[in-house]
Design a protein around this motif. Structure first.
Motif, PDB file in Angstrom:
ATOM      1  N   ARG A 157      -2.009 -14.096  13.396  1.00 31.61           N
ATOM      2  CA  ARG A 157      -2.071 -13.147  12.290  1.00 31.61           C
ATOM      3  C   ARG A 157      -3.460 -13.222  11.660  1.00 31.61           C
ATOM      4  NH1 ARG A 157       2.466 -10.490  13.639  1.00 31.61           N
ATOM      5  NH2 ARG A 157       4.365 -11.741  13.376  1.00 31.61           N
ATOM      6  N   ARG A 197      -5.093 -12.829   5.205  1.00 29.43           N
ATOM      7  CA  ARG A 197      -3.875 -12.458   4.503  1.00 29.43           C
ATOM      8  C   ARG A 197      -3.180 -13.659   3.895  1.00 29.43           C
ATOM      9  NH1 ARG A 197      -0.828  -8.119   5.742  1.00 29.43           N
ATOM     10  NH2 ARG A 197       0.986  -9.493   5.759  1.00 29.43           N
ATOM     11  N   SER A 198      -3.536 -14.873   4.342  1.00 26.99           N
ATOM     12  CA  SER A 198      -2.729 -16.050   4.050  1.00 26.99           C
ATOM     13  C   SER A 198      -3.376 -16.927   2.992  1.00 26.99           C
ATOM     14  CB  SER A 198      -2.519 -16.873   5.325  1.00 26.99           C
ATOM     15  OG  SER A 198      -1.881 -18.093   5.034  1.00 26.99           O
ATOM     16  N   GLY A 206      11.588 -18.344  12.515  1.00 30.06           N
ATOM     17  CA  GLY A 206      12.200 -18.712  11.247  1.00 30.06           C
ATOM     18  C   GLY A 206      13.486 -19.464  11.515  1.00 30.06           C
ATOM     19  N   LYS A 243      14.351 -15.085  13.251  1.00 27.68           N
ATOM     20  CA  LYS A 243      13.377 -14.430  14.118  1.00 27.68           C
ATOM     21  C   LYS A 243      13.371 -15.097  15.487  1.00 27.68           C
ATOM     22  CE  LYS A 243       9.732 -15.011  11.586  1.00 27.68           C
ATOM     23  NZ  LYS A 243       8.310 -14.919  11.147  1.00 27.68           N
ATOM     24  N   ARG A 255       7.226  -5.688   9.340  1.00 28.59           N
ATOM     25  CA  ARG A 255       7.875  -6.978   9.159  1.00 28.59           C
ATOM     26  C   ARG A 255       8.286  -7.147   7.700  1.00 28.59           C
ATOM     27  NH1 ARG A 255       5.014 -11.465   9.672  1.00 28.59           N
ATOM     28  NH2 ARG A 255       3.018 -10.480   9.170  1.00 28.59           N
ATOM     29  N   ALA A 256       9.276  -8.002   7.460  1.00 29.20           N
ATOM     30  CA  ALA A 256       9.753  -8.206   6.096  1.00 29.20           C
ATOM     31  C   ALA A 256       8.662  -8.773   5.201  1.00 29.20           C
ATOM     32  CB  ALA A 256      10.967  -9.140   6.108  1.00 29.20           C
ATOM     33  N   GLN A 257       7.718  -9.521   5.793  1.00 27.34           N
ATOM     34  CA  GLN A 257       6.652 -10.143   5.006  1.00 27.34           C
ATOM     35  C   GLN A 257       5.439  -9.229   4.850  1.00 27.34           C
ATOM     36  OE1 GLN A 257       7.898 -11.266   7.851  1.00 27.34           O
ATOM     37  NE2 GLN A 257       8.793 -13.297   7.568  1.00 27.34           N
ATOM     38  N   ALA A 258       5.472  -8.040   5.406  1.00 27.06           N
ATOM     39  CA  ALA A 258       4.275  -7.189   5.415  1.00 27.06           C
ATOM     40  C   ALA A 258       4.623  -5.756   5.039  1.00 27.06           C
ATOM     41  CB  ALA A 258       3.621  -7.230   6.791  1.00 27.06           C
ATOM     42  N   ASN A 305       6.990  -3.519  -1.713  1.00 24.72           N
ATOM     43  CA  ASN A 305       8.305  -3.605  -2.339  1.00 24.72           C
ATOM     44  C   ASN A 305       8.659  -2.293  -3.038  1.00 24.72           C
ATOM     45  OD1 ASN A 305       8.622  -6.295  -1.589  1.00 24.72           O
ATOM     46  ND2 ASN A 305       7.441  -6.987  -3.365  1.00 24.72           N
ATOM     47  N   GLY A 310       1.539  -4.491  -2.022  1.00 25.80           N
ATOM     48  CA  GLY A 310       1.908  -5.353  -0.912  1.00 25.80           C
ATOM     49  C   GLY A 310       0.874  -5.341   0.191  1.00 25.80           C
TER      50      GLY A 310
END
Length: 929
Positions: free
Chosen positions: A209, A213-214, A226, A381, A508-511, A514, A520
């Motif tokens: 990735r 972003r992290s 996960g 995942k 993806r749920a993390q990307a 909201n 986001g």
């Protein structure tokens, strides 16, 4: 100091008066026989000082040219797979008119002496440790990572392929749940893996990735699963090794004749390294057929290798293959790793005197690494990390044997591979908000379904090309003999893969954004083939000579490298000195600089996108709904990334007498310009809108004239990590106790690392007063530091009965110290940003000021310690037996006492278990002459 070393080198070379000594071309005629006085066919004979060599014929006879002065002492090395490596020395001119007989012995348990532990190597580097074929044969290993566990201060673990295996040398990185830290990744990235004279590069690996972003830096940018990956294992898993070193799981041990590990100052010949080198030599030449089978409680390994001597003087051909299938837990095979490797090597000498040696090799490997979906955890995942790689290499050695030049060599390697990282997860939310736009500005977005399966994939096609040209010569200044080497290298890395592949409508749920109108991070397609290739190179020169001080020899190696890495010029002087205090004691001193260029992953991490909703008006019908957003984009500039650097100095003391061998290394290594991430903030002034509904169509949007102050955070890649590492390494070997047929070996190491992050750190706070433009939303503080201390020891007993062809080895490992501490520092901010992006320094912090009082941090004022509370031991056993003359069976067990202590760190709910569960393995080796 860098300038002083360079000046000394130039003075040494520039002020010397070169004289042509009384040298000539002599010939050594020899014959190699085994323990039964039978010829050893097709063995390789190499002069250790010059690396010139020839191959014996089918009758064990060879003719070796010697370009040297009469009376010179030369050391000879004799090697062949299946035979114990032999060493001998000759005096040039003494044995010119006769056939000299040399002896080698078949490598089996009937030998009187067999090496079972690494030894200090007599090479240019004082810190070199050698693992030769004797040790490899006696060590259960699924990859070379298991062999490198034998180095001082390394964690002894059972053979396994279930996690990425990177090597760290002379650093104590902070322990993490994932096994990855930015400091550990930088250290592994700075270790050069050199196979058959060619650098194996990880520069083109981009299976990750975007690290920008992290908040957790490079170590948090990996693709992970996960939840569960097997029975009793709830940790997530990643097969990524981007930003780190070569995954050592990829290199099996078949056909390896020797591994040399340099933890300190290496020869100036080697570039692209800051933290050491692992030099792997594979045997090219005749060998018996070896069939190997290793069965473990969670893995099965099958391999064969064979070396042929081709007729009609066509040289020698080596072929080999290895297949391994392993699972994290055989009771629940969610996590699997499979590896197939094949290799072919063709070696031939050309010319009447065999002055030209050429070795051509082909390697193919395929890796299947992944986690299946747990049927009991539908939201987990799944992830796969699959790849294949093909490499072609050629080594050309020309033994000139003239006064002006002894030899020249050209090494080249080209590798091409395909890597596919894919994840799949189920997403369940009301509605998906997305956009396809990639340019900054205000755009109209889209609505999509909220229940779907998200698929994402990263496809890389790394290409690496390396080439090195080296020259060796010898000359005299008076009676001082110089072995002078010089040359250069070139490295090319590119990635032609399709890159990061995402469907923006199925994020993806993390990307994703909201639905509660919060900004986001989102993802877009990123094409790797558009990235500029990386081109780095360097040149070097090095002089090795022996002088005498007080009648005792001083061996010296003084070298200088000039590297061009990401358009930065770096000068790297290096030197190693070894002084013989007496017949038994040697004292060594080394100091040197080194550097490592960033890889494509650090240079081109890709753009970062923020989608900031301005209007979300959803009626349940897309035709009457509106999603208006502002897209912000950040791109990293590759020109800003400098090479990593390190300075190392080490002191070495060794003692050798009557079977007692002690080596003590004391070192200091200062690493700077490490790759890390830094938090950056952007403050945006975005318009507000009125929403006027219209029947049967989208609502009408009009600006209100008011603006919203919005803050977004991203992470830039910087050269902001540094570490100061000091420590001791002790290796001990004792003579054989004949009464019990047992030898004793021990190793001990301790490393203290002070890890720092340059610059300042910042923390964002929730804006509780959105209308107050003077409210501090970001506090700026001094960066802290972490001090880690790790110490491990190992003690082995080796009982060997040659007549019984039996060896029994017991090993005790000891985790002596594992200390992680963070000294406390003031929680008072030194600066802050206001809600509208203004920056203010804090000269006199007032904790009663309502605009700043929330910035006082109390969580980092006190120092914290995470210490291992006791010394923890672990015990292992290995038994090897030659059942028949050509069949060897070995059985090994890790943690045979099943001792698994647990302890908790104060303030943490996690339990630590220093010892893994017991594992068992057996290996069968069948040698067919």
């Amino acid at each position: 100091m860098r300038l002083l070393a360079s000046i000394c080198l130039l003075l040494l070379l520039g002020n010397s008066t070169v004289t042509r000594a009384q040298s000539g071309t002599f010939q050594l005629k020899g014959k190699i026989i085994d323990g039964n006085n039978k010829p050893v066919s097709f063995a390789t004979v190499v002069i250790e000082e010059t690396k010139n060599g020839v191959t014996a014929d089918e009758n064990g006879v060879f003719t070796l040219p010697l370009n040297a002065r009469k009376g010179d002492r030369l050391n000879l090395l004799f090697s062949r797979i299946g035979m114990q490596t032999a060493k001998d020395s000759i005096i040039v001119g003494d044995l010119l008119n006769q056939l000299v007989v040399f002896r080698m012995y078949e490598l089996n348990l009937s030998l009187k002496e067999i090496k079972v532990s690494p030894e200090s190597g007599k090479s240019i580097s004082n810190s070199a440790i050698v693992i030769d074929r004797d040790v490899i044969e006696q060590t259960p290993a699924l990859s070379i990572s298991d062999l490198l566990n034998l180095l001082p201060n390394q964690k002894f673990t059972p053979p396994s392929l279930q996690n990425v295996q990177n090597l760290n040398l002379r650093i104590a990185p902070t322990a993490t749940n994932t096994g990855r830290s930015d400091y550990g990744l930088n250290n592994a990235f700075g270790i050069a893996i050199i196979m058959d004279g060619n650098l194996i590069s990880n520069n083109a690996n981009m299976q990750s990735r975007n690290p920008l972003r992290s908040a957790t830096g490079l170590s948090g940018a990996v693709v992970t699963t996960g939840g569960s990956v097997g029975v009793g294992n709830t940790d997530s898993y990643s097969g990524d090794n981007t930003f780190g070193g070569i995954d050592l799981r990829q290199i099996p041990t078949e056909n390896i004749s020797k591994i040399e590990v340099i933890s300190g100052v290496a020869s100036a010949k080697y570039g692209e390294m800051t933290d050491g080198a692992v030099i792997i030599e594979r045997q090219a030449g005749y060998s018996p057929l070896y069939i190997r089978t290793q069965l473990r409680d969670n893995a099965s390994n099958y391999g064969f290798s064979k070396g042929f001597h081709l007729k009609n003087n066509l040289g020698a051909l080596n072929i080999g293959a290895n297949y391994t299938s392993s699972f994290m837990d055989n009771r629940d095979k969610l996590k699997a790793y499979k590896r197939l490797t094949t290799n072919l090597m063709w070696t031939k000498y050309f010319g009447k005197d065999e002055k030209v040696k050429n070795t051509f090799s082909l390697d193919y490997s395929k890796f299947l690494d992944g986690v299946k979906k747990d049927p009991d955890e539908e939201l987990d995942k799944t992830a796969r990390f699959d790849s294949w790689n093909f490499a072609v290499a050629n080594r050309l050695l020309f033994n000139v044997n003239k006064n002006f030049m002894k030899s020249a060599s050209l090494n080249m390697r080209l590798s091409y591979g395909e890597q596919v990282t894919s994840t799949e997860e189920y997403v369940n939310k009301p509605v998906t908000l997305y956009t396809l736009e990639t340019s900054p500005g205000i755009h109209e977005g889209n609505f999509g379904p909220g229940q779907y399966t998200s698929l994402s994939m990263i496809e890389g096609k790394p290409i690496n090309y390396t080439a090195s040209l080296d020259f060796n010569t010898e000359f005299y200044t008076g009676n001082l003999k110089h072995r002078f080497t010089y040359g250069g290298n070139f490295n090319y890395s590119a990635n032609k893969g399709r890159g990061q592949l995402f469907d923006p409508a199925l994020p993806r749920a993390q990307a994703n954004v909201n639905f509660n109108s919060k900004a986001g991070l989102s993802e877009r397609y990123y094409d790797y083939s558009l990235i500029y290739p990386q081109k780095d190179g360097g040149v070097y020169l090095e002089d090795r000579f022996i002088t005498y001080i007080l009648g005792k020899p001083l061996s010296s190696s003084i070298g200088l490298r000039l590297d061009l890495q990401n358009k930065y010029k770096v000068l790297n002087p290096r030197s190693n000195f070894r002084y013989k205090l007496s017949g038994n004691f040697d004292l060594g001193l080394a100091l040197g600089f080194s550097s490592k260029a960033p890889g494509l992953g650090q240079l081109y991490p890709g753009p970062v996108f923020f989608d900031i909703p301005l209007v979300i008006h959803f009626t349940g019908n897309e035709s009457t709904s509106t999603y208006l957003l502002y897209t912000d984009r950040y791109d990293q500039e590759p020109k800003d990334i400098k090479p990593m650097k390190s300075f190392t100095t080490e002191l070495n003391l060794s003692y050798h007498k009557n079977g007692y061998n002690f080596t003590l290394n004391a070192f200091y290594k200062n690493s700077t310009n490490g790759f890390g991430t830094e938090t950056r903030y952007k403050f945006l002034h975005l318009p507000k809108y009125n929403v006027e509904e219209q029947a049967g169509t989208k609502p009408n949007l009009t600006p209100t004239g008011e603006y919203l102050n919005t803050q977004v955070s991203y992470y830039s890649l910087e050269n902001n990590l540094a570490s100061k590492n000091t420590g001791l390494e002790l290796m001990m070997a004792f003579p054989k106790f004949d009464a019990i047929a047992t030898t004793l070996n021990a190793a001990l190491g301790i490393t203290r690392s002070e890890l720092t992050k340059e610059g300042l750190k910042s923390t964002s706070y929730t804006n509780d007063q959105p209308e107050n433009l003077d409210y501090a939303t970001v506090g700026v503080y001094e960066n802290g530091r972490t001090i880690n201390v790790q110490s491990r020891g190992r003690l082995s007993t080796n009982t060997h009965f040659p007549k019984l062809r039996l060896m029994i080895r017991f090993t005790g490992t000891f985790d002596l110290i594992d200390k992680n501490s963070t000294p406390g520092y003031s929680g008072v901010p030194i600066a802050y940003y206001t809600a509208d992006g203004r920056y203010f320094e804090v000269k006199n912090f007032d904790p009663a000021d309502p605009d700043m009082m929330h910035l006082l941090r109390t969580d980092n004022v006190k120092s914290s310690n995470s210490d291992q509370p006791a010394i923890y031991s672990n015990f292992h056993a290995n038994i090897s037996k030659d059942i028949l003359k050509n069949i060897t069976l070995s059985f090994n067990v890790y943690n045979f006492f099943n001792y698994r202590p647990r302890f908790r760190i104060e303030g943490s709910t996690d339990a630590r278990i220093p010892n893994g569960r017991p594992t068992f393995g057996a290996e069968l080796v069948w040698k067919i002459p």
